[in-house]
Scaffold this motif. Structure first.
Motif, PDB file in Angstrom:
ATOM      1  N   MET A 247       0.841  -1.171   0.000  1.00  0.00           N
ATOM      2  CA  MET A 247       0.000   0.000   0.000  1.00  0.00           C
ATOM      3  C   MET A 247       0.892   1.243   0.000  1.00  0.00           C
ATOM      4  O   MET A 247       1.825   1.350   0.781  1.00  0.00           O
ATOM      5  N   ALA A 248       0.612   2.178  -0.880  1.00  0.00           N
ATOM      6  CA  ALA A 248       1.386   3.417  -0.959  1.00  0.00           C
ATOM      7  C   ALA A 248       1.000   4.364   0.167  1.00  0.00           C
ATOM      8  O   ALA A 248      -0.138   4.379   0.622  1.00  0.00           O
ATOM      9  N   THR A 249       1.958   5.140   0.600  1.00  0.00           N
ATOM     10  CA  THR A 249       1.725   6.153   1.624  1.00  0.00           C
ATOM     11  C   THR A 249       2.577   7.372   1.302  1.00  0.00           C
ATOM     12  O   THR A 249       3.552   7.272   0.557  1.00  0.00           O
ATOM     13  N   ASP A 250       2.207   8.496   1.820  1.00  0.00           N
ATOM     14  CA  ASP A 250       2.967   9.726   1.618  1.00  0.00           C
ATOM     15  C   ASP A 250       4.187   9.684   2.541  1.00  0.00           C
ATOM     16  O   ASP A 250       4.022   9.638   3.762  1.00  0.00           O
ATOM     17  N   PRO A 251       5.426   9.720   2.013  1.00  0.00           N
ATOM     18  CA  PRO A 251       6.598   9.618   2.881  1.00  0.00           C
ATOM     19  C   PRO A 251       6.756  10.794   3.840  1.00  0.00           C
ATOM     20  O   PRO A 251       7.422  10.674   4.856  1.00  0.00           O
ATOM     21  N   ARG A 252       6.096  11.922   3.541  1.00  0.00           N
ATOM     22  CA  ARG A 252       6.159  13.088   4.431  1.00  0.00           C
ATOM     23  C   ARG A 252       5.005  13.125   5.424  1.00  0.00           C
ATOM     24  O   ARG A 252       4.996  13.944   6.331  1.00  0.00           O
ATOM     25  N   ASN A 253       4.022  12.231   5.240  1.00  0.00           N
ATOM     26  CA  ASN A 253       2.850  12.209   6.121  1.00  0.00           C
ATOM     27  C   ASN A 253       2.384  10.763   6.312  1.00  0.00           C
ATOM     28  O   ASN A 253       1.276  10.408   5.901  1.00  0.00           O
ATOM     29  N   PRO A 254       3.231   9.933   6.946  1.00  0.00           N
ATOM     30  CA  PRO A 254       2.872   8.518   7.093  1.00  0.00           C
ATOM     31  C   PRO A 254       1.816   8.316   8.164  1.00  0.00           C
ATOM     32  O   PRO A 254       1.616   9.161   9.042  1.00  0.00           O
ATOM     33  N   SER A 255       1.165   7.167   8.093  1.00  0.00           N
ATOM     34  CA  SER A 255       0.217   6.815   9.154  1.00  0.00           C
ATOM     35  C   SER A 255       0.992   6.576  10.451  1.00  0.00           C
ATOM     36  O   SER A 255       2.204   6.343  10.445  1.00  0.00           O
TER      37      SER A 255
ATOM     38  N   GLY B 128      21.507  -0.180   9.069  1.00  0.00           N
ATOM     39  CA  GLY B 128      20.576   0.500   9.962  1.00  0.00           C
ATOM     40  C   GLY B 128      20.086   1.746   9.251  1.00  0.00           C
ATOM     41  O   GLY B 128      20.868   2.419   8.561  1.00  0.00           O
ATOM     42  N   VAL B 129      18.816   2.053   9.396  1.00  0.00           N
ATOM     43  CA  VAL B 129      18.214   3.199   8.705  1.00  0.00           C
ATOM     44  C   VAL B 129      17.411   4.021   9.701  1.00  0.00           C
ATOM     45  O   VAL B 129      16.730   3.460  10.565  1.00  0.00           O
ATOM     46  N   THR B 130      17.481   5.323   9.562  1.00  0.00           N
ATOM     47  CA  THR B 130      16.581   6.193  10.319  1.00  0.00           C
ATOM     48  C   THR B 130      15.691   6.936   9.327  1.00  0.00           C
ATOM     49  O   THR B 130      16.105   7.256   8.216  1.00  0.00           O
ATOM     50  N   TYR B 131      14.470   7.187   9.759  1.00  0.00           N
ATOM     51  CA  TYR B 131      13.441   7.788   8.911  1.00  0.00           C
ATOM     52  C   TYR B 131      12.992   9.085   9.546  1.00  0.00           C
ATOM     53  O   TYR B 131      12.602   9.123  10.717  1.00  0.00           O
ATOM     54  N   ASP B 132      13.036  10.155   8.774  1.00  0.00           N
ATOM     55  CA  ASP B 132      12.675  11.492   9.234  1.00  0.00           C
ATOM     56  C   ASP B 132      11.616  12.065   8.295  1.00  0.00           C
ATOM     57  O   ASP B 132      11.935  12.762   7.326  1.00  0.00           O
ATOM     58  N   PRO B 133      10.337  11.740   8.543  1.00  0.00           N
ATOM     59  CA  PRO B 133       9.297  12.216   7.622  1.00  0.00           C
ATOM     60  C   PRO B 133       9.150  13.738   7.619  1.00  0.00           C
ATOM     61  O   PRO B 133       8.775  14.310   6.596  1.00  0.00           O
ATOM     62  N   GLU B 134       9.456  14.399   8.736  1.00  0.00           N
ATOM     63  CA  GLU B 134       9.317  15.852   8.792  1.00  0.00           C
ATOM     64  C   GLU B 134      10.218  16.530   7.765  1.00  0.00           C
ATOM     65  O   GLU B 134       9.812  17.485   7.102  1.00  0.00           O
ATOM     66  N   GLN B 135      11.441  16.037   7.625  1.00  0.00           N
ATOM     67  CA  GLN B 135      12.370  16.605   6.647  1.00  0.00           C
ATOM     68  C   GLN B 135      12.327  15.865   5.312  1.00  0.00           C
ATOM     69  O   GLN B 135      12.900  16.324   4.325  1.00  0.00           O
ATOM     70  N   GLY B 136      11.685  14.687   5.299  1.00  0.00           N
ATOM     71  CA  GLY B 136      11.567  13.920   4.066  1.00  0.00           C
ATOM     72  C   GLY B 136      12.813  13.139   3.709  1.00  0.00           C
ATOM     73  O   GLY B 136      13.115  12.963   2.515  1.00  0.00           O
TER      74      GLY B 136
ATOM     75  N   GLU C 113      22.225  10.098   2.525  1.00  0.00           N
ATOM     76  CA  GLU C 113      20.972  10.798   2.819  1.00  0.00           C
ATOM     77  C   GLU C 113      20.049  10.625   1.617  1.00  0.00           C
ATOM     78  O   GLU C 113      20.414  10.965   0.497  1.00  0.00           O
ATOM     79  N   ILE C 114      18.868  10.104   1.890  1.00  0.00           N
ATOM     80  CA  ILE C 114      17.915   9.778   0.826  1.00  0.00           C
ATOM     81  C   ILE C 114      16.743  10.749   0.882  1.00  0.00           C
ATOM     82  O   ILE C 114      15.989  10.767   1.857  1.00  0.00           O
ATOM     83  N   ALA C 115      16.604  11.569  -0.154  1.00  0.00           N
ATOM     84  CA  ALA C 115      15.449  12.462  -0.282  1.00  0.00           C
ATOM     85  C   ALA C 115      14.282  11.598  -0.760  1.00  0.00           C
ATOM     86  O   ALA C 115      14.284  11.106  -1.895  1.00  0.00           O
ATOM     87  N   LEU C 116      13.302  11.421   0.087  1.00  0.00           N
ATOM     88  CA  LEU C 116      12.242  10.448  -0.170  1.00  0.00           C
ATOM     89  C   LEU C 116      11.244  10.917  -1.224  1.00  0.00           C
ATOM     90  O   LEU C 116      10.785  12.055  -1.210  1.00  0.00           O
ATOM     91  N   THR C 117      10.913   9.973  -2.101  1.00  0.00           N
ATOM     92  CA  THR C 117       9.930  10.230  -3.157  1.00  0.00           C
ATOM     93  C   THR C 117       8.747   9.283  -3.086  1.00  0.00           C
ATOM     94  O   THR C 117       7.703   9.558  -3.662  1.00  0.00           O
ATOM     95  N   ARG C 118       8.917   8.166  -2.381  1.00  0.00           N
ATOM     96  CA  ARG C 118       7.843   7.161  -2.332  1.00  0.00           C
ATOM     97  C   ARG C 118       7.989   6.338  -1.057  1.00  0.00           C
ATOM     98  O   ARG C 118       9.095   6.058  -0.614  1.00  0.00           O
ATOM     99  N   ALA C 119       6.848   5.938  -0.522  1.00  0.00           N
ATOM    100  CA  ALA C 119       6.815   5.033   0.627  1.00  0.00           C
ATOM    101  C   ALA C 119       5.692   4.039   0.381  1.00  0.00           C
ATOM    102  O   ALA C 119       4.646   4.370  -0.179  1.00  0.00           O
ATOM    103  N   MET C 120       5.934   2.808   0.812  1.00  0.00           N
ATOM    104  CA  MET C 120       4.897   1.789   0.691  1.00  0.00           C
ATOM    105  C   MET C 120       5.126   0.742   1.761  1.00  0.00           C
ATOM    106  O   MET C 120       6.194   0.670   2.369  1.00  0.00           O
ATOM    107  N   GLY C 121       4.113  -0.034   1.998  1.00  0.00           N
ATOM    108  CA  GLY C 121       4.278  -1.095   2.964  1.00  0.00           C
ATOM    109  C   GLY C 121       2.957  -1.525   3.579  1.00  0.00           C
ATOM    110  O   GLY C 121       1.890  -1.029   3.226  1.00  0.00           O
TER     111      GLY C 121
END
Length: 134
Positions: free
Chosen positions: A1-9, A39-47, A124-132
């Motif tokens: 399922m796709a989700t907004d990487p800057r506004n995840p559930s 190891g990965v860290t996820y920062d949706p606020e900054q994308g 540093e990965i500038a996010l364009t897509r999120a799914m899961g």
């Protein structure tokens, strides 16, 4: 399922805050995928998603080989039936403050501060897509 990487559930974000090893997929110069555990860290606020690593690693070489526009990459984590993937454009960051921030984020997620490493850099990965399914 796709989700907004800057506004995840809430459940998606919560999954990314749990302790899980992940994979990073980078393109080799011949276009084939190179997949390694990280190891990965996820920062949706900054994308952004961030991976700390050694500047001499193959994953860094692959990102650098992509040139100034960056490399299209993906990070993924799995736990039984739950999974989450973040995709985006990666660049290698070497600034001391950026590396220190990424190390602090890693320490928060993984419950340990990595040993000092003068060769540490950040992918540093500038996010364009999120799914899961989290």
């Amino acid at each position: 399922m796709a989700t907004d990487p800057r506004n995840p559930s809430d459940s998606y974000l919560s999954f990314w805050r749990e302790y899980h090893m992940c994979t990073l997929t980078t393109p080799r110069p011949d276009g084939t995928p190179h997949v390694v555990a990280v190891g990965v860290t996820y920062d949706p606020e900054q994308g952004y998603a961030r991976v700390i690593t050694n500047k001499n690693s193959r994953k860094v070489a692959h990102v650098l080989a992509a040139g100034a526009d960056g490399a299209r990459v993906a990070v993924c984590q799995v736990d039984k039936g739950r999974w989450a993937t973040l995709e985006g454009v990666a660049h290698v960051r070497t600034e001391a403050e950026t590396v220190a921030d990424a190390v602090a984020r890693y320490a928060e997620r993984y419950g340990r501060t990595p040993s000092p490493n003068p060769d540490r850099v950040v992918i540093e990965i500038a996010l364009t897509r999120a799914m899961g399914r989290a």
